[in-house]
Design a protein around this motif. Structure first.
Motif, PDB file in Angstrom:
ATOM      1  N   VAL A  46      -5.394 -10.959 -31.015  1.00 39.07           N
ATOM      2  CA  VAL A  46      -6.061 -12.149 -31.584  1.00 39.07           C
ATOM      3  C   VAL A  46      -5.063 -13.426 -30.935  1.00 39.07           C
ATOM      4  O   VAL A  46      -4.115 -13.097 -30.154  1.00 39.07           O
ATOM      5  CB  VAL A  46      -5.711 -12.039 -33.125  1.00 39.07           C
ATOM      6  CG1 VAL A  46      -6.840 -11.326 -33.665  1.00 39.07           C
ATOM      7  CG2 VAL A  46      -4.372 -12.027 -33.550  1.00 39.07           C
ATOM      8  N   GLN A  47      -5.894 -14.517 -31.357  1.00 34.46           N
ATOM      9  CA  GLN A  47      -4.831 -15.760 -30.743  1.00 34.46           C
ATOM     10  C   GLN A  47      -4.028 -16.252 -31.706  1.00 34.46           C
ATOM     11  O   GLN A  47      -4.081 -16.060 -32.881  1.00 34.46           O
ATOM     12  CB  GLN A  47      -5.715 -16.984 -30.215  1.00 34.46           C
ATOM     13  CG  GLN A  47      -6.540 -16.429 -29.003  1.00 34.46           C
ATOM     14  CD  GLN A  47      -7.392 -17.496 -28.497  1.00 34.46           C
ATOM     15  OE1 GLN A  47      -7.821 -18.619 -29.135  1.00 34.46           O
ATOM     16  NE2 GLN A  47      -7.648 -17.526 -27.222  1.00 34.46           N
ATOM     17  N   GLY A  98      -2.263 -18.216 -34.465  1.00 36.65           N
ATOM     18  CA  GLY A  98      -3.128 -19.126 -35.408  1.00 36.65           C
ATOM     19  C   GLY A  98      -4.221 -18.364 -36.119  1.00 36.65           C
ATOM     20  O   GLY A  98      -4.470 -18.868 -37.092  1.00 36.65           O
ATOM     21  N   ASP A  99      -4.667 -17.345 -35.564  1.00 40.16           N
ATOM     22  CA  ASP A  99      -5.734 -16.467 -36.025  1.00 40.16           C
ATOM     23  C   ASP A  99      -5.316 -15.703 -37.194  1.00 40.16           C
ATOM     24  O   ASP A  99      -4.066 -15.545 -37.483  1.00 40.16           O
ATOM     25  CB  ASP A  99      -6.382 -15.458 -34.996  1.00 40.16           C
ATOM     26  CG  ASP A  99      -7.282 -16.266 -34.092  1.00 40.16           C
ATOM     27  OD1 ASP A  99      -7.535 -15.728 -33.080  1.00 40.16           O
ATOM     28  OD2 ASP A  99      -7.236 -17.674 -34.375  1.00 40.16           O
ATOM     29  N   SER A 100      -6.092 -14.814 -37.741  1.00 32.34           N
ATOM     30  CA  SER A 100      -5.888 -13.909 -38.871  1.00 32.34           C
ATOM     31  C   SER A 100      -6.288 -12.482 -38.811  1.00 32.34           C
ATOM     32  O   SER A 100      -7.208 -12.178 -37.956  1.00 32.34           O
ATOM     33  CB  SER A 100      -6.725 -14.435 -40.009  1.00 32.34           C
ATOM     34  OG  SER A 100      -5.905 -15.679 -40.754  1.00 32.34           O
ATOM     35  N   LEU A 101      -5.879 -11.657 -39.349  1.00 33.67           N
ATOM     36  CA  LEU A 101      -6.241 -10.188 -39.087  1.00 33.67           C
ATOM     37  C   LEU A 101      -5.700  -9.256 -40.327  1.00 33.67           C
ATOM     38  O   LEU A 101      -4.817 -10.005 -41.003  1.00 33.67           O
ATOM     39  CB  LEU A 101      -5.595  -9.549 -37.778  1.00 33.67           C
ATOM     40  CG  LEU A 101      -5.840  -8.425 -37.050  1.00 33.67           C
ATOM     41  CD1 LEU A 101      -7.352  -8.661 -36.654  1.00 33.67           C
ATOM     42  CD2 LEU A 101      -4.929  -7.983 -36.156  1.00 33.67           C
ATOM     43  N   ARG A 133       2.825 -16.101 -44.984  1.00 35.32           N
ATOM     44  CA  ARG A 133       1.709 -15.696 -44.010  1.00 35.32           C
ATOM     45  C   ARG A 133       0.947 -14.404 -44.299  1.00 35.32           C
ATOM     46  O   ARG A 133      -0.221 -14.552 -44.035  1.00 35.32           O
ATOM     47  CB  ARG A 133       2.375 -15.989 -42.612  1.00 35.32           C
ATOM     48  CG  ARG A 133       3.089 -17.013 -42.384  1.00 35.32           C
ATOM     49  CD  ARG A 133       3.410 -17.406 -40.905  1.00 35.32           C
ATOM     50  NE  ARG A 133       4.309 -16.160 -40.270  1.00 35.32           N
ATOM     51  CZ  ARG A 133       4.013 -15.107 -39.552  1.00 35.32           C
ATOM     52  NH1 ARG A 133       2.982 -15.489 -39.137  1.00 35.32           N
ATOM     53  NH2 ARG A 133       5.043 -14.478 -39.467  1.00 35.32           N
ATOM     54  N   ASN A 141      -2.154 -14.063 -41.839  1.00 34.06           N
ATOM     55  CA  ASN A 141      -2.403 -15.316 -41.426  1.00 34.06           C
ATOM     56  C   ASN A 141      -1.729 -15.862 -40.676  1.00 34.06           C
ATOM     57  O   ASN A 141      -0.315 -15.659 -40.564  1.00 34.06           O
ATOM     58  CB  ASN A 141      -2.744 -16.254 -42.667  1.00 34.06           C
ATOM     59  CG  ASN A 141      -4.054 -15.453 -43.675  1.00 34.06           C
ATOM     60  OD1 ASN A 141      -4.854 -14.908 -43.121  1.00 34.06           O
ATOM     61  ND2 ASN A 141      -3.910 -15.713 -44.767  1.00 34.06           N
ATOM     62  N   SER A 142      -1.755 -17.109 -39.883  1.00 29.40           N
ATOM     63  CA  SER A 142      -1.280 -17.874 -39.210  1.00 29.40           C
ATOM     64  C   SER A 142      -0.278 -17.102 -38.128  1.00 29.40           C
ATOM     65  O   SER A 142       0.818 -17.278 -38.120  1.00 29.40           O
ATOM     66  CB  SER A 142      -0.114 -18.957 -40.007  1.00 29.40           C
ATOM     67  OG  SER A 142      -1.057 -19.548 -40.792  1.00 29.40           O
ATOM     68  N   VAL A 181      -0.571 -10.626 -30.435  1.00 27.64           N
ATOM     69  CA  VAL A 181      -0.995 -12.039 -30.504  1.00 27.64           C
ATOM     70  C   VAL A 181      -0.786 -12.696 -29.359  1.00 27.64           C
ATOM     71  O   VAL A 181       0.516 -12.686 -28.944  1.00 27.64           O
ATOM     72  CB  VAL A 181      -0.304 -12.761 -31.947  1.00 27.64           C
ATOM     73  CG1 VAL A 181      -0.699 -14.130 -32.183  1.00 27.64           C
ATOM     74  CG2 VAL A 181      -0.567 -11.676 -33.226  1.00 27.64           C
TER      75      VAL A 181
END
Length: 121
Positions: free
Chosen positions: A12-13, A15-18, A63, A80-81, A119
């Motif tokens: 993910v990038q 700031g994204d969530s997982l 987070r 998150n974040s 990330v």
């Protein structure tokens, strides 16, 4: 026989969530740990067998959220974040019990195979 198995990692990038999932063979105290390349493993979060108590590492407080679905014997880690420094292999673990204690320091002796979280910045 206590078994745990993680799923849900990915790329993910920032700031994204997982959300990670951990399916256990029963209802026990559960924890999430992670290990980044070249670093020692570290505690991330834990939840009591009842779901009433939780504990977080300072680096993820605010987070990450740990929760559990009692009916499914599954524990989740909502992240998150996300930051590049969250990149690591994440492991789910259990102490195989319903005893009380400091969640961070329980005798986690049943571990999953790990799931990679990457990330990118």
């Amino acid at each position: 026989q206590v078994t745990v198995a993680e799923s849900g990692g990915g790329l993910v990038q920032a700031g994204d969530s997982l959300r990670l999932s951990c399916a256990a063979s029963g209802r026990f105290n559960m924890g999430w740990f992670r290990q980044a390349p070249g670093k020692e493993g570290e505690f991330v979060a834990a939840i009591s067998w009842s779901g009433v108590s939780t504990s977080y590492a300072e680096s993820v407080k605010g987070r990450f959220t740990i929760s559990r679905d009692v009916a499914k014997n599954t524990v989740y880690l909502q992240m998150n974040s996300l930051k590049p420094e969250d990149t690591a292999v994440y492991y789910c673990a259990s102490d195989g019990s319903i005893t009380g204690g400091t969640l961070k320091s329980l005798g986690y002796r049943y571990w999953g195979q790990g799931t990679q979280v990457t990330v990118s910045s």
